[in-house]
Design a protein around this motif. Structure first.
Motif, PDB file in Angstrom:
ATOM      1  N   UNK A  41       0.830  -1.210   0.000  1.00 30.19           N
ATOM      2  CA  UNK A  41       0.000   0.000   0.000  1.00 30.19           C
ATOM      3  C   UNK A  41       0.862   1.257   0.000  1.00 30.19           C
ATOM      4  N   UNK A  42       0.295   2.360  -0.464  1.00 32.19           N
ATOM      5  CA  UNK A  42       1.023   3.627  -0.384  1.00 32.19           C
ATOM      6  C   UNK A  42       1.125   4.042   1.074  1.00 32.19           C
ATOM      7  N   UNK A  43       2.106   4.877   1.371  1.00 32.34           N
ATOM      8  CA  UNK A  43       2.275   5.365   2.740  1.00 32.34           C
ATOM      9  C   UNK A  43       1.039   6.122   3.208  1.00 32.34           C
ATOM     10  N   UNK A  44       0.425   6.880   2.302  1.00 37.25           N
ATOM     11  CA  UNK A  44      -0.759   7.667   2.654  1.00 37.25           C
ATOM     12  C   UNK A  44      -1.933   6.761   3.030  1.00 37.25           C
ATOM     13  N   UNK A  45      -2.157   5.710   2.252  1.00 41.04           N
ATOM     14  CA  UNK A  45      -3.253   4.784   2.556  1.00 41.04           C
ATOM     15  C   UNK A  45      -2.970   4.045   3.859  1.00 41.04           C
ATOM     16  N   UNK A  46      -1.740   3.587   4.050  1.00 39.10           N
ATOM     17  CA  UNK A  46      -1.390   2.890   5.283  1.00 39.10           C
ATOM     18  C   UNK A  46      -1.571   3.810   6.485  1.00 39.10           C
ATOM     19  N   UNK A  47      -1.167   5.062   6.375  1.00 35.75           N
ATOM     20  CA  UNK A  47      -1.339   6.012   7.476  1.00 35.75           C
ATOM     21  C   UNK A  47      -2.826   6.206   7.784  1.00 35.75           C
ATOM     22  N   UNK A  48      -3.661   6.303   6.763  1.00 38.53           N
ATOM     23  CA  UNK A  48      -5.103   6.447   6.957  1.00 38.53           C
ATOM     24  C   UNK A  48      -5.681   5.234   7.683  1.00 38.53           C
ATOM     25  N   UNK A  49      -5.248   4.045   7.277  1.00 38.11           N
ATOM     26  CA  UNK A  49      -5.734   2.819   7.912  1.00 38.11           C
ATOM     27  C   UNK A  49      -5.260   2.746   9.363  1.00 38.11           C
ATOM     28  N   UNK A  50      -4.003   3.060   9.608  1.00 35.33           N
ATOM     29  CA  UNK A  50      -3.485   3.052  10.982  1.00 35.33           C
ATOM     30  C   UNK A  50      -4.232   4.058  11.862  1.00 35.33           C
ATOM     31  N   UNK A 107      -2.259  -5.285   5.451  1.00 32.26           N
ATOM     32  CA  UNK A 107      -3.063  -6.080   4.517  1.00 32.26           C
ATOM     33  C   UNK A 107      -4.364  -5.358   4.153  1.00 32.26           C
ATOM     34  N   UNK A 108      -4.987  -4.743   5.145  1.00 39.20           N
ATOM     35  CA  UNK A 108      -6.220  -3.989   4.886  1.00 39.20           C
ATOM     36  C   UNK A 108      -5.911  -2.813   3.963  1.00 39.20           C
ATOM     37  N   UNK A 109      -4.816  -2.112   4.228  1.00 35.37           N
ATOM     38  CA  UNK A 109      -4.435  -0.971   3.378  1.00 35.37           C
ATOM     39  C   UNK A 109      -4.184  -1.422   1.942  1.00 35.37           C
TER      40      UNK A 109
END
Length: 88
Positions: free
Chosen positions: A4-13, A68-70
């Protein structure tokens, strides 16, 4: 699994932290931190409304780690708008 992109992973976290009430690492399991089915639904709604991301509840049965979700998240598009594409 696609990275995932860092932005998407940050949003999910961020969404995980809000729903669980605590921050977790990208490879830690949602259910291992007190997550349950009702929180999955809340998390999915939060990702969609606040972050413009959609993910299936099924993803949480496959792998409920944030990374994984991201990776499974897709951007919300016009067809995801409330009432659109709904057949009575």
């Amino acid at each position: 699994m696609t990275r995932p992109t860092d932005e998407v992973l940050r949003s999910v976290l961020d969404a995980y932290a809000e729903v669980l009430g605590t921050s977790i690492g990208p490879h830690e399991d949602f259910f291992g931190h007190g997550g349950h089915s009702l929180l999955v639904i809340r998390l999915i709604a939060l990702l969609k409304t606040r972050h413009g991301l959609r993910v299936s509840a099924r993803q949480f049965l496959v792998d409920a780690t944030p990374v994984a979700v991201a990776a499974a998240c897709l951007p919300v598009d016009a067809s995801d708008a409330p009432g659109e594409g709904v057949t009575p």
